[in-house]
Design a protein around this motif. Sequence first.
Motif, PDB file in Angstrom:
ATOM      1  N   TRP A 184      98.738 -12.483  24.507  1.00 21.58           N
ATOM      2  CA  TRP A 184      97.931 -12.863  25.665  1.00 21.58           C
ATOM      3  C   TRP A 184      98.493 -14.134  26.285  1.00 21.58           C
ATOM      4  O   TRP A 184      99.088 -14.975  25.590  1.00 21.58           O
ATOM      5  CB  TRP A 184      96.483 -13.099  25.242  1.00 21.58           C
ATOM      6  CG  TRP A 184      95.698 -11.865  24.936  1.00 21.58           C
ATOM      7  CD1 TRP A 184      96.185 -10.663  24.496  1.00 21.58           C
ATOM      8  CD2 TRP A 184      94.278 -11.715  25.022  1.00 21.58           C
ATOM      9  NE1 TRP A 184      95.156  -9.772  24.302  1.00 21.58           N
ATOM     10  CE2 TRP A 184      93.966 -10.393  24.619  1.00 21.58           C
ATOM     11  CE3 TRP A 184      93.236 -12.555  25.393  1.00 21.58           C
ATOM     12  CZ2 TRP A 184      92.669  -9.897  24.575  1.00 21.58           C
ATOM     13  CZ3 TRP A 184      91.939 -12.069  25.353  1.00 21.58           C
ATOM     14  CH2 TRP A 184      91.662 -10.756  24.959  1.00 21.58           C
ATOM     15  N   ASN A 185      98.292 -14.330  27.594  1.00 26.81           N
ATOM     16  CA  ASN A 185      98.738 -15.583  28.204  1.00 26.81           C
ATOM     17  C   ASN A 185      97.795 -16.715  27.798  1.00 26.81           C
ATOM     18  O   ASN A 185      96.681 -16.488  27.329  1.00 26.81           O
ATOM     19  CB  ASN A 185      98.845 -15.455  29.731  1.00 26.81           C
ATOM     20  CG  ASN A 185      97.498 -15.246  30.411  1.00 26.81           C
ATOM     21  OD1 ASN A 185      96.552 -16.006  30.232  1.00 26.81           O
ATOM     22  ND2 ASN A 185      97.400 -14.189  31.228  1.00 26.81           N
ATOM     23  N   THR A 187      95.970 -18.911  29.325  1.00 22.12           N
ATOM     24  CA  THR A 187      94.653 -19.026  29.946  1.00 22.12           C
ATOM     25  C   THR A 187      93.670 -18.055  29.309  1.00 22.12           C
ATOM     26  O   THR A 187      92.524 -18.414  29.007  1.00 22.12           O
ATOM     27  CB  THR A 187      94.750 -18.755  31.458  1.00 22.12           C
ATOM     28  OG1 THR A 187      95.653 -19.694  32.050  1.00 22.12           O
ATOM     29  CG2 THR A 187      93.390 -18.912  32.115  1.00 22.12           C
ATOM     30  N   GLU A 188      94.097 -16.828  29.076  1.00 24.00           N
ATOM     31  CA  GLU A 188      93.209 -15.838  28.485  1.00 24.00           C
ATOM     32  C   GLU A 188      92.890 -16.164  27.025  1.00 24.00           C
ATOM     33  O   GLU A 188      91.811 -15.833  26.530  1.00 24.00           O
ATOM     34  CB  GLU A 188      93.804 -14.445  28.628  1.00 24.00           C
ATOM     35  CG  GLU A 188      93.851 -13.968  30.085  1.00 24.00           C
ATOM     36  CD  GLU A 188      94.003 -12.468  30.221  1.00 24.00           C
ATOM     37  OE1 GLU A 188      94.634 -11.864  29.329  1.00 24.00           O
ATOM     38  OE2 GLU A 188      93.468 -11.902  31.188  1.00 24.00           O
ATOM     39  N   LYS A 189      93.824 -16.807  26.332  1.00 25.50           N
ATOM     40  CA  LYS A 189      93.533 -17.252  24.962  1.00 25.50           C
ATOM     41  C   LYS A 189      92.389 -18.261  24.964  1.00 25.50           C
ATOM     42  O   LYS A 189      91.488 -18.201  24.116  1.00 25.50           O
ATOM     43  CB  LYS A 189      94.780 -17.870  24.324  1.00 25.50           C
ATOM     44  CG  LYS A 189      95.880 -16.889  23.984  1.00 25.50           C
ATOM     45  CD  LYS A 189      97.061 -17.618  23.357  1.00 25.50           C
ATOM     46  CE  LYS A 189      98.201 -16.666  23.048  1.00 25.50           C
ATOM     47  NZ  LYS A 189      99.353 -17.367  22.426  1.00 25.50           N
ATOM     48  N   TYR A 191      90.074 -18.499  27.258  1.00 24.51           N
ATOM     49  CA  TYR A 191      88.844 -17.794  27.617  1.00 24.51           C
ATOM     50  C   TYR A 191      88.311 -16.968  26.447  1.00 24.51           C
ATOM     51  O   TYR A 191      87.087 -16.848  26.272  1.00 24.51           O
ATOM     52  CB  TYR A 191      89.070 -16.906  28.835  1.00 24.51           C
ATOM     53  CG  TYR A 191      89.155 -17.669  30.139  1.00 24.51           C
ATOM     54  CD1 TYR A 191      88.406 -18.820  30.350  1.00 24.51           C
ATOM     55  CD2 TYR A 191      89.977 -17.225  31.173  1.00 24.51           C
ATOM     56  CE1 TYR A 191      88.475 -19.516  31.543  1.00 24.51           C
ATOM     57  CE2 TYR A 191      90.047 -17.917  32.375  1.00 24.51           C
ATOM     58  CZ  TYR A 191      89.298 -19.068  32.553  1.00 24.51           C
ATOM     59  OH  TYR A 191      89.368 -19.764  33.741  1.00 24.51           O
ATOM     60  N   ALA A 192      89.208 -16.385  25.655  1.00 28.53           N
ATOM     61  CA  ALA A 192      88.770 -15.629  24.478  1.00 28.53           C
ATOM     62  C   ALA A 192      88.001 -16.543  23.531  1.00 28.53           C
ATOM     63  O   ALA A 192      86.949 -16.159  22.983  1.00 28.53           O
ATOM     64  CB  ALA A 192      89.967 -15.003  23.772  1.00 28.53           C
ATOM     65  N   ASN A 211      94.300  -7.364  27.096  1.00 33.51           N
ATOM     66  CA  ASN A 211      94.003  -8.535  27.923  1.00 33.51           C
ATOM     67  C   ASN A 211      92.499  -8.814  27.921  1.00 33.51           C
ATOM     68  O   ASN A 211      91.709  -8.048  27.371  1.00 33.51           O
ATOM     69  CB  ASN A 211      94.524  -8.358  29.355  1.00 33.51           C
ATOM     70  CG  ASN A 211      93.965  -7.110  30.030  1.00 33.51           C
ATOM     71  OD1 ASN A 211      92.780  -6.813  29.946  1.00 33.51           O
ATOM     72  ND2 ASN A 211      94.839  -6.360  30.705  1.00 33.51           N
ATOM     73  N   LEU A 212      92.130  -9.904  28.557  1.00 35.87           N
ATOM     74  CA  LEU A 212      90.744 -10.354  28.548  1.00 35.87           C
ATOM     75  C   LEU A 212      89.815  -9.359  29.235  1.00 35.87           C
ATOM     76  O   LEU A 212      88.730  -9.047  28.728  1.00 35.87           O
ATOM     77  CB  LEU A 212      90.643 -11.722  29.232  1.00 35.87           C
ATOM     78  CG  LEU A 212      89.246 -12.339  29.240  1.00 35.87           C
ATOM     79  CD1 LEU A 212      88.894 -12.892  27.877  1.00 35.87           C
ATOM     80  CD2 LEU A 212      89.145 -13.441  30.301  1.00 35.87           C
ATOM     81  N   LYS A 213      90.220  -8.858  30.390  1.00 32.85           N
ATOM     82  CA  LYS A 213      89.346  -7.949  31.129  1.00 32.85           C
ATOM     83  C   LYS A 213      89.029  -6.711  30.315  1.00 32.85           C
ATOM     84  O   LYS A 213      87.859  -6.282  30.254  1.00 32.85           O
ATOM     85  CB  LYS A 213      89.987  -7.558  32.461  1.00 32.85           C
ATOM     86  CG  LYS A 213      89.111  -6.615  33.282  1.00 32.85           C
ATOM     87  CD  LYS A 213      89.704  -6.313  34.650  1.00 32.85           C
ATOM     88  CE  LYS A 213      88.791  -5.383  35.448  1.00 32.85           C
ATOM     89  NZ  LYS A 213      89.326  -5.105  36.809  1.00 32.85           N
ATOM     90  N   LEU A 336      84.315 -12.755  36.596  1.00 25.93           N
ATOM     91  CA  LEU A 336      85.624 -13.345  36.875  1.00 25.93           C
ATOM     92  C   LEU A 336      85.587 -14.540  37.834  1.00 25.93           C
ATOM     93  O   LEU A 336      86.219 -15.568  37.558  1.00 25.93           O
ATOM     94  CB  LEU A 336      86.568 -12.268  37.404  1.00 25.93           C
ATOM     95  CG  LEU A 336      88.012 -12.709  37.655  1.00 25.93           C
ATOM     96  CD1 LEU A 336      88.646 -13.239  36.368  1.00 25.93           C
ATOM     97  CD2 LEU A 336      88.829 -11.555  38.227  1.00 25.93           C
TER      98      LEU A 336
END
Length: 459
Positions: A184-185, A187-189, A191-192, A211-213, A336
Amino acid sequence: MFIGRKAELAELERRYNQNGFQFPVIYGRRRVGKTRLIQEFISDKKSVYFMAARQTSSELLQGFSETIKEQFPDERTKFIKSFENWESLFSYITEVSRKTRIVLVIDEYPYLAESEKSISSLLQKFIDTQWRNTQLYLILCGSSMSFMEEQVLEYGSPLYGRRTAQLKIHPLSYYESFDFFPNWNFTEKFYAYGICGGVPLYLEIFSRYKNLKDAVCSEFLSLSGHLGEEPENLMSQELREPALYNAIISSVANGKSKQNEIALSVGEQSNRITSYLKNLISLEIIEKASPVENDKKKVIYRIKDNLFKFYFRFITECKSLVAMGMGEKAYDIKILPFLEDYFGHIFEEVCMQYLKKSIAEGKIKTLYTEYGSWWGNNPEEKKEEEIDVVLASKNDILVGECKWQAQKVGSDVVALLKKRAELIRNGRNITYYVFSKSGFKKNLEPCESIILVTAKDMS
């Protein structure tokens, strides 16, 4: 895949390698990874692992007996279905562990104690009269933190003073949680972590998606999602009157931070909800905070558990759309656009973790004695001011500003931070930290007392 818990494993191993009886008590909130930690620890050891359930004492005795027979089959147990009673079961454990190091794990011990009222007193008897002269390594583990603290660890419990160690298992740090998402990128890490907190089970579930979505839509915004009902399920398991507790959590999640505000929001008297707040704190769903180096009576409440925070901030609003099969649209419209704002306060917690880790690793040399945030009155401008991160000691103070935003941070942010810091500096040496998701403008240069840290530096 087992992630984190290096310190806890090392402590359990250290005590295992000591001669004689050991009795660690392990406890922590549900889903935090206690059982997985224990399983990792006993994977290469002679052990008996028994998880209690809500059953009668005789059913538990039979289940425990079968587990022992599987692990240590011999002529004495070959032809019995169950030990006659708990005392005979523990006597057998005594014999086995006189010369051999045996790990005996009773997981979810509160369930056993609930069904067999005398079990704690019986364990006390065996510890005091027999097990201290054996190689038994006894572990009691439980998710009911109030029970473990009051009925196992505190004075007045039959087991008080018998433990040789206690480990309260906390959620993983943000940087440990990142290990679940190698692809994951960054930013998404973040957010997770902002959604799952450091709860290994939730992180593991999220890590199954690309991915996050996909993770949010599948787990929260679909009729078959595992996490979409998790907060309400936990509340039903742990607490009576879940409706009132849910109302209190929802109130705090939507910005009510003082007890009288929360009470008014849920339609109750302020003193009526005191015990409810206390119970939610004990479950680590909410927390009580006061400003560093300020009036400790200035108490506020805020959501501590990220899954609850995310659920009450977003998911409760999306249930109608989910019921109509419009999960992806709910994500695009309801979630989002607001994720950046949602993560802002969580980023402050992440920055504090980063600073504590830097101190533990020796990258920051000063040892501070107080950690938190600050809010209070600016007497000159007659308004309330806030500082996101404050670390303080007698001679030194560190203040930090945390910016989770698309725009780069400039010198104006540092100027404002310096101005606010003077309200609590009191002549001490001061260091300024500025954390930014998106980096810094060219007009802002780091120096010895101004440290600039990007989110990528932290990931």
